[in-house]
Design a protein around this motif. Structure first.
Motif, PDB file in Angstrom:
ATOM      1  N   UNK A 122      26.199  23.973  -2.778  1.00  0.00           N
ATOM      2  CA  UNK A 122      27.718  23.260  -3.651  1.00  0.00           C
ATOM      3  C   UNK A 122      29.080  23.759  -2.715  1.00  0.00           C
ATOM      4  N   UNK A 123      28.539  25.159  -2.201  1.00  0.00           N
ATOM      5  CA  UNK A 123      30.181  25.800  -1.354  1.00  0.00           C
ATOM      6  C   UNK A 123      30.427  24.753  -0.378  1.00  0.00           C
ATOM      7  N   UNK A 124      28.586  24.634   0.459  1.00  0.00           N
ATOM      8  CA  UNK A 124      28.515  24.651   1.778  1.00  0.00           C
ATOM      9  C   UNK A 124      29.310  22.998   1.897  1.00  0.00           C
ATOM     10  N   UNK A 125      28.751  22.297   0.989  1.00  0.00           N
ATOM     11  CA  UNK A 125      29.492  20.657   0.895  1.00  0.00           C
ATOM     12  C   UNK A 125      31.014  21.076   0.123  1.00  0.00           C
ATOM     13  N   UNK A 126      31.637  22.019  -0.461  1.00  0.00           N
ATOM     14  CA  UNK A 126      32.822  21.711  -0.690  1.00  0.00           C
ATOM     15  C   UNK A 126      33.673  22.395   0.925  1.00  0.00           C
ATOM     16  N   UNK A 127      33.355  22.761   1.408  1.00  0.00           N
ATOM     17  CA  UNK A 127      33.271  23.506   3.131  1.00  0.00           C
ATOM     18  C   UNK A 127      34.481  22.639   3.896  1.00  0.00           C
ATOM     19  N   UNK A 128      33.105  21.614   3.376  1.00  0.00           N
ATOM     20  CA  UNK A 128      33.467  20.423   4.523  1.00  0.00           C
ATOM     21  C   UNK A 128      34.436  19.147   3.866  1.00  0.00           C
ATOM     22  N   UNK A 129      34.708  19.673   2.391  1.00  0.00           N
ATOM     23  CA  UNK A 129      35.427  18.455   1.783  1.00  0.00           C
ATOM     24  C   UNK A 129      34.558  17.804   0.934  1.00  0.00           C
ATOM     25  N   UNK A 130      33.365  18.190   0.951  1.00  0.00           N
ATOM     26  CA  UNK A 130      31.998  17.167   0.372  1.00  0.00           C
ATOM     27  C   UNK A 130      31.899  17.611  -1.106  1.00  0.00           C
ATOM     28  N   UNK A 131      31.200  16.451  -2.061  1.00  0.00           N
ATOM     29  CA  UNK A 131      30.872  17.172  -3.583  1.00  0.00           C
ATOM     30  C   UNK A 131      29.216  16.984  -3.351  1.00  0.00           C
ATOM     31  N   UNK A 132      28.578  18.221  -3.810  1.00  0.00           N
ATOM     32  CA  UNK A 132      27.302  18.067  -4.401  1.00  0.00           C
ATOM     33  C   UNK A 132      27.350  18.087  -6.124  1.00  0.00           C
TER      34      UNK A 132
END
Ligand code: 2HG
Ligand code: ZN
Length: 462
Positions: A122-132
């Motif tokens: 989730x955090x890796x997706x958030x770091x790129x401005x995306x949502x898991x």
């Protein structure tokens, strides 16, 4: 130990000495489920660090005629990831395979190994401005492989679907030790059977998920969280309709919490709802990228008061306050565990039947299992209620199961909406699912795992 020495040597040869656990106390975390309902005894635990090693372990165990129990974060509530008590089953833990292989913020995909913790992904997706958008209380320990194998649900299902709807590609080690590599990042792929679906939700009984490609979404810029008390479940449903009218497709969570759940959270976690007490509470979250969400939420709450649906309610004014409201919901499971013995039910009925289900199940329990207390909460927006029963030492869990599940069956519901069957519900599934459906499932199991070596005793018996 009942395990043959040469098998141990071959496993050690594959994964190295640090990849095999054989000592008593080191085995414990792998041997029993989170609720400590299913204490098992592994022959050993093997911790591979690559897909090739997983395939090697499966081949070696197959030759030795030894069963394998795949395990991720071991956060399941149905005993699906722990071995039996025979001391002969090898636990294959994916916890050394935690890499994120890529995040594609434009193609909206993430590829992660099975042992990657959900929160890390989730955090890796958030770091790129995306949502898991897979979100569950156990996300700090649950792993991608386990989430896929269990087809996990959580609080965002009503908007984003179960895990299944987010899986684009899978890599799976089959019971014969071969690797099926379907790690495609394609949005559209209609070429032949969609075989990956077989492994999603089959709880490690058909293959071992080693990596997955999951779909991401643009990350909503705005979110709004509201806690509202209502008099009864029909009022909660009217609130759902109102929310659908005012917030539409922006609703990402619609959770029901009973007064009993709130009392347990107050008693064991010291958390209290910032609104007047009521019999039922609804926690609503909506998220959007365009402005206007807060105004829509205010309109919804205003209408809920005007139509006398809401008894009291609050909309979080900050991210911190939203987190406090969510903490109430997230502490229910832990608080229930601290209260004592409980018999869990993870049921779904057609959404609009939830109020009638709650009242009929309550009546049936009062008649058939007096002295029990209902702790109901869950994902009302999905028609999925965690209908957990607080019981005393003399109550028979099987009797309680039967009372509740008979009511579920009468409503055309499911005895497992999101937690799966594991070993906890094997007998109940066989009882409530039609024999044609069970035979179909057995035929699939036999085709892939004819010797019943992968997670035997889970989901279905041969
Ligand atoms: C939840 O929704 C989990 O919080 C756990 O699915 C439910 O404790 C339970 O029964
Ligand atoms: Zn749940």
């Amino acid at each position: 130990m009942t395990m043959p020495t040469d098998l141990l040597q071959r496993l050690t040869g594959l994964v190295g000495p640090t990849g095999v656990v054989t000592d008593g106390s080191d085995l414990e975390p792998y041997a029993v489920d989170w609720r400590k309902l299913f204490p098992g005894k592994p022959a050993c635990v093997v911790r591979p660090s690559s897909t090739e090693q997983v395939a090697g372990i499966v081949q070696v165990c197959r030759e030795a005629g030894v069963a394998i129990v795949p395990q991720g974060g071991n956060t399941g509530l149905a005993g699906g990831a722990v071995p039996d008590a025979s001391g002969t089953q090898v636990v294959l833990s994916l916890n050394r395979m935690g890499a994120i292989r890529h995040v594609d913020p434009v193609g909206l995909t993430i590829e992660a190994e099975a042992g990657c913790i959900l929160k890390v992904a989730q955090d890796a997706a958030a770091a790129d401005g995306r949502l898991l958008p897979i979100s569950l209380a156990a996300e700090g320990s649950a792993t991608i492989g386990g989430v896929v194998a269990a087809n996990a649900g959580g609080v965002n299902v009503l908007r984003y679907g179960m895990t299944r709807s987010l899986v684009l590609g899978l890599e799976v080690v089959l019971p014969d030790g071969t690797v099926a590599n379907g790690l495609r990042r394609l949005r559209k792929d209609n070429a032949g059977y969609d075989w990956k679906q077989l492994f999603i939700g089959s709880e490690g009984t058909l293959g071992i998920v080693t990596a997955a490609v999951l779909r991401l979404l643009p990350r909503p810029k705005h979110s709004v969280t509201a806690l509202i008390s209502v008099a009864d479940p029909p009022a909660a449903l009217r609130l759902l309709a109102l929310s659908q009218d005012e917030l539409g497709d922006q609703i990402s969570a619609f959770e029901l919490i009973s007064a009993t759940s709130m009392q347990l959270v107050a008693k064991h976690a010291g958390l209290k709802a910032p609104i007047a007490e009521g019999e039922w509470f609804v926690l609503i979250e909506a998220a959007a990228s365009l402005a206007g969400l807060r105004e829509a939420a205010d309109t919804m709450l205003g209408a809920a008061f005007e139509q006398e649906i809401a008894l009291d309610g609050v909309i979080a004014e900050s991210v911190a306050q939203a987190a406090q409201l969510w903490a109430l919901r997230e502490h229910v499971t832990e608080s229930e565990a601290r209260e004592g013995r409980s018999v869990k039910h993870d049921v779904s009925v057609p959404l609009t039947e939830v109020p009638r289900f709650l009242s009929e199940a309550g009546n049936a329990l009062a008649a058939g299992a007096p002295g029990t207390r209902v702790n109901a909460f869950g994902h009302l927006g999905d028609g999925n209620i965690h209908y957990n029963i607080l019981v005393g030492p003399d109550h028979d869990a099987g009797v309680v199961n039967r009372i509740v599940h008979d009511v579920v069956a009468a409503f055309g519901g499911s005895i497992s909406a999101e937690h799966g069957i594991g070993q906890y519900r094997v007998g109940e599934l066989a009882r409530y699912r039609a024999s044609t459906e069970m035979n179909l499932a057995r035929a699939i199991k036999r085709a892939l795992d004819p010797d019943n070596r992968l997670n035997p005793g889970k989901v279905l018996l041969p």
